[in-house]
Every structure is written in C-alpha cells, then in structure tokens.
Design a protein around this motif. Structure first.
Motif, mmCIF file in Angstrom:
data_model
loop_
_atom_site.group_PDB
_atom_site.id
_atom_site.type_symbol
_atom_site.label_atom_id
_atom_site.label_comp_id
_atom_site.label_asym_id
_atom_site.label_seq_id
_atom_site.Cartn_x
_atom_site.Cartn_y
_atom_site.Cartn_z
ATOM 1 N N ARG A 1 0.843 -1.186 0.000
ATOM 2 C CA ARG A 1 0.000 0.000 0.000
ATOM 3 C C ARG A 1 0.886 1.246 0.000
ATOM 4 O O ARG A 1 1.940 1.277 0.629
ATOM 5 N N SER A 2 0.409 2.282 -0.667
ATOM 6 C CA SER A 2 1.152 3.546 -0.649
ATOM 7 C C SER A 2 0.962 4.213 0.710
ATOM 8 O O SER A 2 0.047 3.874 1.470
ATOM 9 N N LYS A 3 1.818 5.160 1.006
ATOM 10 C CA LYS A 3 1.738 5.852 2.303
ATOM 11 C C LYS A 3 0.419 6.604 2.441
ATOM 12 O O LYS A 3 -0.143 6.673 3.527
ATOM 13 N N ILE A 4 -0.085 7.146 1.346
ATOM 14 C CA ILE A 4 -1.347 7.893 1.415
ATOM 15 C C ILE A 4 -2.513 6.951 1.724
ATOM 16 O O ILE A 4 -3.415 7.305 2.483
ATOM 17 N N ASP A 5 -2.482 5.734 1.183
ATOM 18 C CA ASP A 5 -3.514 4.739 1.517
ATOM 19 C C ASP A 5 -3.480 4.395 2.998
ATOM 20 O O ASP A 5 -4.516 4.352 3.669
ATOM 21 N N VAL A 6 -2.287 4.142 3.514
ATOM 22 C CA VAL A 6 -2.141 3.798 4.934
ATOM 23 C C VAL A 6 -2.612 4.956 5.805
ATOM 24 O O VAL A 6 -3.302 4.766 6.816
ATOM 25 N N PHE A 7 -2.279 6.186 5.405
ATOM 26 C CA PHE A 7 -2.708 7.359 6.161
ATOM 27 C C PHE A 7 -4.226 7.449 6.227
ATOM 28 O O PHE A 7 -4.808 7.636 7.298
ATOM 29 N N PHE A 8 -4.897 7.304 5.078
ATOM 30 C CA PHE A 8 -6.353 7.447 5.059
ATOM 31 C C PHE A 8 -7.063 6.273 5.728
ATOM 32 O O PHE A 8 -8.120 6.450 6.338
ATOM 33 N N ILE A 9 -6.509 5.073 5.644
ATOM 34 C CA ILE A 9 -7.093 3.934 6.363
ATOM 35 C C ILE A 9 -7.010 4.179 7.866
ATOM 36 O O ILE A 9 -7.970 3.968 8.609
ATOM 37 N N THR A 10 -5.843 4.655 8.330
ATOM 38 C CA THR A 10 -5.671 4.962 9.755
ATOM 39 C C THR A 10 -6.602 6.083 10.183
ATOM 40 O O THR A 10 -7.230 6.017 11.248
ATOM 41 N N ALA A 11 -6.720 7.127 9.358
ATOM 42 C CA ALA A 11 -7.618 8.241 9.685
ATOM 43 C C ALA A 11 -9.065 7.765 9.760
ATOM 44 O O ALA A 11 -9.815 8.180 10.648
ATOM 45 N N ALA A 12 -9.476 6.889 8.837
ATOM 46 C CA ALA A 12 -10.850 6.381 8.855
ATOM 47 C C ALA A 12 -11.109 5.585 10.134
ATOM 48 O O ALA A 12 -12.189 5.704 10.737
ATOM 49 N N LEU A 13 -10.142 4.784 10.563
ATOM 50 C CA LEU A 13 -10.314 4.037 11.813
ATOM 51 C C LEU A 13 -10.412 4.974 13.010
ATOM 52 O O LEU A 13 -11.242 4.773 13.903
ATOM 53 N N MET A 14 -9.578 6.016 13.046
ATOM 54 C CA MET A 14 -9.603 6.946 14.168
ATOM 55 C C MET A 14 -10.902 7.739 14.210
ATOM 56 O O MET A 14 -11.535 7.866 15.260
ATOM 57 N N GLY B 1 -13.759 6.995 12.735
ATOM 58 C CA GLY B 1 -14.871 6.071 12.972
ATOM 59 C C GLY B 1 -15.016 5.717 14.436
ATOM 60 O O GLY B 1 -16.123 5.647 14.978
ATOM 61 N N THR B 2 -13.877 5.510 15.097
ATOM 62 C CA THR B 2 -13.923 5.194 16.528
ATOM 63 C C THR B 2 -14.388 6.404 17.328
ATOM 64 O O THR B 2 -15.200 6.280 18.243
ATOM 65 N N ALA B 3 -13.897 7.577 16.990
ATOM 66 C CA ALA B 3 -14.292 8.793 17.701
ATOM 67 C C ALA B 3 -15.759 9.112 17.464
ATOM 68 O O ALA B 3 -16.393 9.794 18.271
ATOM 69 N N GLY B 4 -16.330 8.634 16.353
ATOM 70 C CA GLY B 4 -17.721 8.921 16.030
ATOM 71 C C GLY B 4 -18.720 7.948 16.616
ATOM 72 O O GLY B 4 -19.913 8.055 16.349
ATOM 73 N N PRO C 1 -21.349 6.395 19.107
ATOM 74 C CA PRO C 1 -22.303 7.130 19.942
ATOM 75 C C PRO C 1 -21.868 7.298 21.394
ATOM 76 O O PRO C 1 -22.028 8.373 21.968
ATOM 77 N N HIS C 2 -21.303 6.259 21.993
ATOM 78 C CA HIS C 2 -20.940 6.384 23.416
ATOM 79 C C HIS C 2 -19.737 7.303 23.606
ATOM 80 O O HIS C 2 -19.521 7.808 24.700
ATOM 81 N N VAL C 3 -18.960 7.551 22.543
ATOM 82 C CA VAL C 3 -17.850 8.496 22.646
ATOM 83 C C VAL C 3 -18.351 9.927 22.418
ATOM 84 O O VAL C 3 -17.932 10.854 23.096
ATOM 85 N N ILE C 4 -19.282 10.087 21.465
ATOM 86 C CA ILE C 4 -19.820 11.416 21.180
ATOM 87 C C ILE C 4 -20.552 11.995 22.385
ATOM 88 O O ILE C 4 -20.474 13.187 22.670
#
Length: 124
Positions: free
Chosen positions: A99-112, A114-117, A119-122
């Motif tokens: 995977r390219s670095k940009i793919d890894v960055f966006f996959i990691t961002a999506a996980l972060m 998604g987790t922050a979003g 309901p019990h965290v919001i």
C-alpha cells in the motif's frame, strides 16, 4: 471456578452496580474494564501462537522468523509458508501486496474518526 453462565451473570451485576452507584463515572470505569478485557483477548492469543510456532515472544518479529522444529514444516520461514498457503487457496502471495503511504494514512484516519464517532464516545 464458576461455570460460564454464572460468570456472565456476575459480570453483569458488577456493571449494573457501577452504573447505578457511580453514574457516568461508574460507566467510565466499566469501559476501562472492557478495554482491558479486549486488550487481553487480542494480545494473549497472538503472543502464544507466535511462541508456539516460532519461539518468538512478539508476533511482529515472529512473522520474519523460522518455524520451530517441533511444528510441522519446521525450519522454513513463516512468511514463505503463508505465501504458499495463499497461493494454494488461489490468492496472490501473502507478501505481494503493498500500500502507498497515502492509503495507509487514510485507512488509519478512517479508523480513528470512525472510533471517535461512536455514539458512546460522542456523548462524552
């Protein structure tokens, strides 16, 4: 030394006890306990499988190690065996993808995000 059903009931009573007496603070402690349980549930099997297969404590270093002699196929590299298994099943080699670095960055961002979003965290 109780059976599974009794253990689940005991766990539920403890969670209920924390929630009723402690409110949000009690729920926070319950989430901490759940986090610890989940951490052990993921880490312990990975460590012991790595120890049994490669004699390495860390699973990350076990990937590049040779398989222990007492395990079938011992002496060969674990990644070579995973490549062979993937190809036998009709897939590309396990180590082929990159995977390219940009793919890894966006996959990691999506996980972060998604987790922050969740309901019990919001709510907090």
């Amino acid at each position: 030394e109780v059976d599974i059903a009794t253990g689940v009931i005991i766990g539920a009573i403890i969670v209920f006890f924390y929630t009723v007496l402690g409110g949000m603070k009690g729920i926070t402690y319950t989430q901490v306990a759940q986090y610890v349980v989940l951490m052990f549930a993921y880490v312990v099997p990975a460590v012991f499988i790595s120890l049994l297969m490669t004699d390495h404590f860390l699973p990350q270093t076990g990937f590049g190690a040779t398989i222990a002699q007492d395990v079938p196929g011992g002496g060969s590299y674990l990644l070579e065996r995973l490549d062979g298994l993937s190809q036998e099943l009709g897939f590309a080699a396990y180590t082929e993808g990159m995977r390219s670095k940009i793919d890894v960055f966006f996959i990691t961002a999506a996980l972060m995000v998604g987790t922050a979003g969740l309901p019990h965290v919001i709510v907090r």
